[in-house]
Write a protein that holds these residues in place. Structure first.
Motif, mmCIF file in Angstrom:
data_model
loop_
_atom_site.group_PDB
_atom_site.id
_atom_site.type_symbol
_atom_site.label_atom_id
_atom_site.label_comp_id
_atom_site.label_asym_id
_atom_site.label_seq_id
_atom_site.Cartn_x
_atom_site.Cartn_y
_atom_site.Cartn_z
ATOM 1 N N SER A 21 -8.293 -4.189 1.443
ATOM 2 C CA SER A 21 -9.239 -3.943 0.350
ATOM 3 C C SER A 21 -10.683 -4.044 0.820
ATOM 4 C CB SER A 21 -8.988 -4.918 -0.798
ATOM 5 O OG SER A 21 -9.339 -6.236 -0.434
ATOM 6 N N SER A 22 -10.907 -4.746 1.948
ATOM 7 C CA SER A 22 -12.266 -4.880 2.479
ATOM 8 C C SER A 22 -12.694 -3.658 3.290
ATOM 9 C CB SER A 22 -12.365 -6.134 3.350
ATOM 10 O OG SER A 22 -11.617 -5.978 4.555
ATOM 11 N N GLN A 23 -11.751 -2.767 3.565
ATOM 12 C CA GLN A 23 -12.062 -1.561 4.333
ATOM 13 C C GLN A 23 -12.594 -0.474 3.405
ATOM 14 O OE1 GLN A 23 -11.587 -2.015 7.805
ATOM 15 N NE2 GLN A 23 -11.256 -4.022 6.839
ATOM 16 N N ARG A 24 -13.709 0.087 3.742
ATOM 17 C CA ARG A 24 -14.339 1.080 2.891
ATOM 18 C C ARG A 24 -13.662 2.448 3.024
ATOM 19 N NH1 ARG A 24 -20.837 -0.023 3.852
ATOM 20 N NH2 ARG A 24 -20.861 -2.196 3.060
ATOM 21 N N GLY A 25 -13.644 3.174 1.924
ATOM 22 C CA GLY A 25 -13.232 4.565 1.949
ATOM 23 C C GLY A 25 -11.750 4.835 1.930
ATOM 24 N N LEU A 26 -10.922 3.810 1.681
ATOM 25 C CA LEU A 26 -9.485 4.057 1.660
ATOM 26 C C LEU A 26 -9.089 5.037 0.562
ATOM 27 C CD1 LEU A 26 -7.866 0.546 2.334
ATOM 28 C CD2 LEU A 26 -8.343 2.384 3.956
ATOM 29 N N ASP A 27 -9.749 4.922 -0.593
ATOM 30 C CA ASP A 27 -9.400 5.812 -1.710
ATOM 31 C C ASP A 27 -9.703 7.268 -1.384
ATOM 32 O OD1 ASP A 27 -12.099 5.223 -1.661
ATOM 33 O OD2 ASP A 27 -12.341 5.197 -3.836
ATOM 34 N N ALA A 28 -10.672 7.498 -0.508
ATOM 35 C CA ALA A 28 -11.003 8.874 -0.125
ATOM 36 C C ALA A 28 -9.864 9.521 0.658
ATOM 37 C CB ALA A 28 -12.282 8.892 0.720
ATOM 38 N N TYR A 29 -9.010 8.696 1.260
ATOM 39 C CA TYR A 29 -7.847 9.197 1.998
ATOM 40 C C TYR A 29 -6.578 9.148 1.148
ATOM 41 C CZ TYR A 29 -10.797 8.918 6.156
ATOM 42 O OH TYR A 29 -11.801 9.093 7.070
ATOM 43 N N GLY A 30 -6.727 8.853 -0.139
ATOM 44 C CA GLY A 30 -5.581 8.815 -1.042
ATOM 45 C C GLY A 30 -4.733 7.566 -0.913
ATOM 46 N N ILE A 31 -5.287 6.499 -0.360
ATOM 47 C CA ILE A 31 -4.536 5.259 -0.154
ATOM 48 C C ILE A 31 -4.680 4.358 -1.377
ATOM 49 C CG2 ILE A 31 -4.395 3.141 1.228
ATOM 50 C CD1 ILE A 31 -5.341 4.953 3.610
ATOM 51 N N GLU A 32 -3.555 3.885 -1.871
ATOM 52 C CA GLU A 32 -3.532 3.004 -3.030
ATOM 53 C C GLU A 32 -2.981 1.639 -2.605
ATOM 54 O OE1 GLU A 32 -0.907 4.796 -5.817
ATOM 55 O OE2 GLU A 32 -1.896 6.756 -5.746
ATOM 56 N N LEU A 33 -3.696 0.571 -2.936
ATOM 57 C CA LEU A 33 -3.179 -0.766 -2.701
ATOM 58 C C LEU A 33 -2.294 -1.151 -3.876
ATOM 59 C CD1 LEU A 33 -6.320 -2.598 -1.264
ATOM 60 C CD2 LEU A 33 -4.498 -1.385 -0.054
ATOM 61 N N ARG A 34 -1.237 -1.899 -3.610
ATOM 62 C CA ARG A 34 -0.307 -2.262 -4.665
ATOM 63 C C ARG A 34 0.288 -3.638 -4.395
ATOM 64 N NH1 ARG A 34 2.158 2.762 -5.290
ATOM 65 N NH2 ARG A 34 3.975 1.979 -6.378
ATOM 66 N N ALA A 91 0.837 -1.198 0.000
ATOM 67 C CA ALA A 91 0.000 0.000 0.000
ATOM 68 C C ALA A 91 0.870 1.245 0.000
ATOM 69 C CB ALA A 91 -0.941 0.024 1.205
ATOM 70 N N LYS A 92 0.293 2.322 -0.526
ATOM 71 C CA LYS A 92 0.915 3.639 -0.506
ATOM 72 C C LYS A 92 -0.085 4.624 0.072
ATOM 73 C CE LYS A 92 2.987 7.191 -3.500
ATOM 74 N NZ LYS A 92 3.285 7.576 -4.916
ATOM 75 N N ALA A 93 0.393 5.503 0.964
ATOM 76 C CA ALA A 93 -0.465 6.519 1.567
ATOM 77 C C ALA A 93 0.166 7.883 1.360
ATOM 78 C CB ALA A 93 -0.654 6.246 3.058
ATOM 79 N N PRO A 94 -0.628 8.941 1.393
ATOM 80 C CA PRO A 94 -0.085 10.280 1.119
ATOM 81 C C PRO A 94 0.795 10.832 2.233
ATOM 82 C CG PRO A 94 -2.413 10.419 1.673
ATOM 83 C CD PRO A 94 -2.097 8.965 1.536
ATOM 84 N N ASP A 95 0.773 10.232 3.421
ATOM 85 C CA ASP A 95 1.600 10.742 4.523
ATOM 86 C C ASP A 95 1.894 9.641 5.526
ATOM 87 O OD1 ASP A 95 -0.516 10.738 6.676
ATOM 88 O OD2 ASP A 95 -1.464 12.107 5.247
ATOM 89 N N GLY A 96 2.784 9.960 6.456
ATOM 90 C CA GLY A 96 3.240 8.984 7.431
ATOM 91 C C GLY A 96 2.213 8.631 8.488
ATOM 92 N N ALA A 97 1.306 9.542 8.795
ATOM 93 C CA ALA A 97 0.283 9.234 9.791
ATOM 94 C C ALA A 97 -0.695 8.196 9.250
ATOM 95 C CB ALA A 97 -0.456 10.508 10.186
#
Length: 313
Positions: A214-227, A154-160
């Protein structure tokens, strides 16, 4: 206990750069840094002191870069890498709880603003952890830890945000966030897995963790990308992995602290050195974490070696 510095040359461990052909042993004498290249086939004499000393503390600059400040009292320590005073002053301690508290110095907040990655790393004995790394240390973090196989999931926009995902994977998938160095060394010489088995284990656990996220809703709204991205093992680590996979790797049985070692360097995996002592000698693994915090003098060695004898004989 406090000691005079008296030109002491303390080891800060092995560091890695994706842009350098070999890792370096980081030594510090006062304000001077000495970087010794750990190149394959280098013949070395390494003298190691007995006592452990505090390595100081880290402060953060406004741009997110770091300063390592020497221990002001040159304190001897029994465990870890810092005395209590330097531990209190170290600004990186806020990193592991920032996603829960929101508290951190400005420079550390700047560092945490960059994108971060979540990875699943497996070690030779099958121990597998979930961890995080920033963009700037995406590759080197795993090299430093001595992972045998790893995948970014996964990739997230920040460390938190990435640390929230890390805690979720630990809680719901059961993956630890730490693997001890001693167990990494033991795993490389105990041969509980081979490379193919470990790769399958890592792939399955990465898929399990990614499936949970991937089963968690709304990850894309926080800018999280699964990879699904495999980490590339460095060339200098491959001889260590190959020797482990071939079951030809043995532990360096002599003491590291308060000793002088002579060997030919063959490879580096994390904080572990693959060495031999000439043609037809055994491949041995030195726990280089034993060098960290100690006074270390390193020089090129010439002439014949006397092979360190195994405790089995």
């Amino acid at each position: 206990m406090e000691f005079e510095n008296a030109g002491r040359q303390l080891c800060h461990g092995i560091s890695f750069s994706e842009h350098e052909p070999a890792p370096t042993l980081r030594l510090r004498r006062g304000d001077t840094w000495i970087n010794e290249a750990l190149e394959a086939n280098r013949h070395l004499r390494v003298s190691v002191g007995e006592l452990k000393f505090c390595l100081g503390y880290v402060t953060m600059n406004g741009d997110g870069s770091r300063n390592t400040i020497p221990c002001p009292k040159n304190k001897a320590i029994r465990t870890g890498t810092q005395c209590e005073g330097c531990r209190r002053l170290d600004q990186t301690k806020f990193m592991h709880h920032f996603h829960k508290t929101g508290e951190a110095p400005a420079g550390l907040k700047k560092y945490l603003e960059q994108p971060h990655f979540l990875y699943i790393a497996s070690f030779a004995h099958g121990a597998t952890k979930v961890g995080t790394t920033s963009t700037q240390s995406k590759w080197s973090r795993l090299a430093q830890q001595g992972a045998v196989i790893a995948r970014y999931i996964a990739k997230a926009p920040d460390g938190a945000a990435i640390r929230v995902l890390e805690d979720l994977v630990t809680e719901h998938v059961g993956l630890s966030q730490q693997v001890r160095q001693k167990s990494k060394i033991k795993g490389l010489t105990s041969w509980e897995f081979n490379y193919a088995q470990l790769d399958e284990l890592n792939s399955n656990l990465a898929q399990q963790a990614r499936g949970f996220l991937s089963s968690q809703r709304g990850l894309d709204a926080y800018g999280i990308e699964l990879r699904d991205e495999r980490w590339e093992q460095p060339n200098f680590a491959q001889p260590v992995v190959a020797a482990w996979d071939a079951r030809t790797l043995h532990t360096w049985t002599a003491a590291v602290a308060d000793s002088t070692m002579k060997f030919r360097l063959r490879g580096v995996l994390g904080q572990s050195l693959l060495v031999d002592q000439g043609e037809q000698s055994s491949l041995r693994l030195i726990d280089a974490a034993e060098l960290k915090t100690r006074n270390v003098a390193l020089s090129d060695e010439y002439g014949e070696f006397e092979q360190e004898q195994s405790a089995l004989f």
